[in-house]
Design a protein around this motif. Structure first.
Motif, short mmCIF file in Angstrom:
data_model
loop_
_atom_site.label_atom_id
_atom_site.label_comp_id
_atom_site.label_asym_id
_atom_site.label_seq_id
_atom_site.Cartn_x
_atom_site.Cartn_y
_atom_site.Cartn_z
N GLU A 348 0.83 -1.21 0.00
CA GLU A 348 0.00 0.00 0.00
C GLU A 348 0.87 1.26 0.00
O GLU A 348 0.52 2.26 -0.66
CB GLU A 348 -0.93 -0.02 1.21
CG GLU A 348 -2.01 -1.11 1.11
CD GLU A 348 -2.82 -1.21 2.38
OE1 GLU A 348 -2.48 -0.49 3.35
OE2 GLU A 348 -3.77 -2.01 2.41
N GLU A 356 3.07 1.14 -9.82
CA GLU A 356 2.03 0.20 -10.22
C GLU A 356 2.59 -0.87 -11.15
O GLU A 356 1.86 -1.45 -11.96
CB GLU A 356 0.88 0.94 -10.89
CG GLU A 356 0.15 1.90 -9.96
CD GLU A 356 -1.04 2.55 -10.62
OE1 GLU A 356 -1.27 2.26 -11.82
OE2 GLU A 356 -1.75 3.32 -9.94
N ARG A 384 -6.55 -2.18 -8.12
CA ARG A 384 -6.11 -0.99 -7.41
C ARG A 384 -5.34 -0.02 -8.30
O ARG A 384 -4.82 0.99 -7.83
CB ARG A 384 -5.24 -1.40 -6.21
CG ARG A 384 -6.01 -2.19 -5.15
CD ARG A 384 -5.09 -2.83 -4.14
NE ARG A 384 -5.82 -3.47 -3.06
CZ ARG A 384 -6.39 -4.66 -3.13
NH1 ARG A 384 -6.27 -5.36 -4.26
NH2 ARG A 384 -7.05 -5.16 -2.12
N SER A 386 -4.59 2.90 -10.92
CA SER A 386 -5.22 4.17 -11.29
C SER A 386 -5.54 4.20 -12.79
O SER A 386 -6.42 4.95 -13.23
CB SER A 386 -4.32 5.34 -10.93
OG SER A 386 -3.06 5.20 -11.60
N LEU A 403 -13.39 -4.34 -7.18
CA LEU A 403 -12.56 -4.98 -6.17
C LEU A 403 -13.26 -6.17 -5.55
O LEU A 403 -12.70 -7.24 -5.41
CB LEU A 403 -12.18 -3.97 -5.08
CG LEU A 403 -11.38 -4.53 -3.89
CD1 LEU A 403 -10.09 -5.13 -4.39
CD2 LEU A 403 -11.13 -3.44 -2.87
#
Length: 554
Positions: A348, A356, A384, A386, A403
């Motif tokens: 995280e 990413e 997750r 973007s 998700l």
């Protein structure tokens, strides 16, 4: 050597061991006279001599072979049809036998413990070789033990062929040994056995109405004791059936925070692929079609058994569909432990920093000790991102997977399945986890569920309070049971009232279960032992042989 009576009725002349694997004992019969096996007339007139070579118990790890010189005598009785006969040694060997009595008894006892083929392999190592078939024949010849008439009897069924053929096992609960096996589990067979064995004062059984009727017919004065474990089992089954019908309504209840610190951080469920979602939707559509057909047939007056046979469904499934208030959705399972859990904080933090790249993150985790593959990291990272990854095909870039799949019942978290909830309600409170307590508190927001939960807890505590670890019996007052019975019948919940009516019908046995120390625990243990003996025989577990092995092993 002869004074030790190794060979009763014989005199040992010589012992030789020329063969390294066998010991030869040469002996001759020493009897003044012998009786004719037909007429019983004694005779001393020798016709000739003959040799018998039976096997005997091993010595020093080697086989033992006897060479017995016995006489053939004349029968002087003119009325007897036999002219000559060979003298017999009843204390040592049977006529025409190839092994002594003691060797046959030893091989038979090994067969009782191990079965046929396994005993044959073991006996070869012990210097007493015999085939598996011979061992089973010797087991059949062993005399059955004589047991005193039982006063406290345990009755239960066992499967000769599961789902097809069942029998009944009878256990003396005071002596902890099997008394007999019956070829079926019908009331007339049990009643006939009880009539032939007087003196039974109490019988511990499960909730079977067939056994209850057999005991009433065969031993009307005996006290019937319902097994406490089966009472709790029936209670849990009743709760599970009721929860299966009301689960659709209960899933919409809001969750209640437990007030305790939550569990350690875990990964959420991986998003399902398009093919997986399509397969799940197809499966749900098929189940809903079956559900609607069962409801239609049940409303038309067809019995559950008829619906089960005509539709090819299990009776439990038909009962669940017929009693459900709404379509029973499959319970959503919460995500379990993952090998990514220890590294979530690092992942995280790296995503917040703008990284990413799944391969770069996997290399970093590998340096931290992560043992998984890049696929684990990629599947966790995909929902997750973007923006879609550079390697994502253009046809899939516009459909970013969610998700977690949307919950059909709203935003409330998944409720445990009816089976799991039934376990929570029937278990002792001091053994429940915080998660289980939160699930029960969520259920009790519904008025009907709160009534069911309270009645279930009261009855479970009543049954458990009768036996504390098997060491002491607490005399549960009958008035407490009667009060619970009255409240259950007036509860307005059909499933609870039906369960209470069954207990009321079997009231004498239930009251005996709450006031006496007897139960079917010892009987269940003997059933496990019976299963072991049955599986040792490798398909040779015919009823008469299995019964003999069980009784001899007791």
């Amino acid at each position: 050597m002869n004074d030790l009576h190794f060979l009763p009725g014989c005199r040992i002349r010589e012992v030789t061991g020329a063969d390294p694997s066998c010991i030869q004992i040469h002996a001759e019969a020493r009897q003044r006279s012998a009786r004719c096996p037909d007429c019983g007339e004694p005779s001393q007139a020798v016709h000739s001599r003959t040799l018998r070579r039976p096997a005997d118990l091993p010595c020093l790890g080697r086989e033992v072979r006897l060479e017995l010189a016995v006489r053939r005598l004349y029968c002087r009785n003119p009325a007897c049809s036999r002219q000559t006969f060979v003298e017999r040694l009843p204390g040592l060997i049977a006529p025409h036998a190839h092994r002594t009595h003691r060797l046959a008894a030893a091989q038979g006892q090994v067969g009782v413990a191990l079965g046929g083929e396994a005993a044959g392999r073991m006996l070869r190592q012990l210097g007493m070789p015999a085939s598996g078939d011979t061992v089973l024949r010797l087991v059949r010849r062993l005399p059955l033990p004589r047991c005193p008439a039982p006063r406290i009897l345990g009755v239960d069924d066992w499967a000769l062929r599961k789902g097809e053929t069942y029998g009944t096992i009878l256990v003396d609960l005071e002596r902890h040994r099997v008394v007999d096996l019956l070829p079926d589990r019908s009331a007339p067979t049990l009643a006939d056995w009880l009539r032939r064995h007087r003196g039974v004062r109490a019988v511990a059984r499960d909730r079977s109405t067939e056994y209850a009727r057999g005991i009433s017919l065969g031993a009307p004065r005996a006290v019937q004791v319902a097994d406490r474990w089966h009472l709790l089992l029936n209670l849990r089954q009743m709760v599970e059936r009721w929860l299966a019908g009301a689960h659709g309504r209960l899933r919409r209840l809001p969750s209640i925070p437990s007030g305790e610190p939550g569990p350690a951080r875990r990964t959420s469920a991986f998003p399902r692929s398009r093919a997986e979602r399509a397969a799940s939707a197809d499966s749900r559509a098929r189940r809903k079609t079956l559900y609607e057909e069962v409801r239609r047939r049940h409303a038309a007056g067809e019995s559950l058994l008829t619906i089960s046979r005509r539709m090819g469904l299990a009776r439990g499934t038909v009962r669940k569909f017929a009693q459900a208030e709404s379509f029973p959705e499959r319970a959503t399972q919460a995500p379990g432990r993952s090998i990514l859990d220890p590294y979530l904080a690092h992942l995280e933090a790296r995503i917040a920093a703008g990284c990413e790249n799944a391969m770069a993150l996997w290399r970093e985790l590998r340096e931290l000790g992560f043992l998984g593959t890049p696929t684990h990291v990629r599947r966790w990272l995909n929902p997750r991102r973007s923006a879609p990854a550079k390697t994502t095909p253009h046809c899939f870039r516009a459909t970013q997977p969610a998700l977690v799949p949307p919950n059909a019942d709203g935003n409330a978290p998944a409720l445990p399945s009816p089976r799991q909830l039934a376990w929570y309600l029937t278990r002792s409170r001091d053994r429940l986890t915080d998660e289980a307590c939160a699930a029960i508190a969520r259920l009790e927001q519904d008025a009907e569920a709160a009534t069911v939960a309270a009645l279930v807890r009261r009855f479970a505590d009543l049954v458990r309070g009768c036996s504390l670890g098997g060491k002491a019996v607490v005399r549960a007052p009958i008035t407490t049971f009667k009060a619970w019975l009255s409240d259950a019948l007036k509860s307005g919940v059909s499933a609870v009232a039906t369960f209470a009516a069954g207990l009321q019908q079997d009231g004498a046995a239930v009251k005996a279960a709450l006031t006496t120390p007897w139960s079917s625990g010892q009987t269940e243990g003997q059933v496990n032992k019976l299963k072991l003996l049955k599986r040792q025989t490798f398909g040779r577990a015919k009823f008469d042989l299995l019964r003999r092995r069980v009784l001899l092993a007791a």
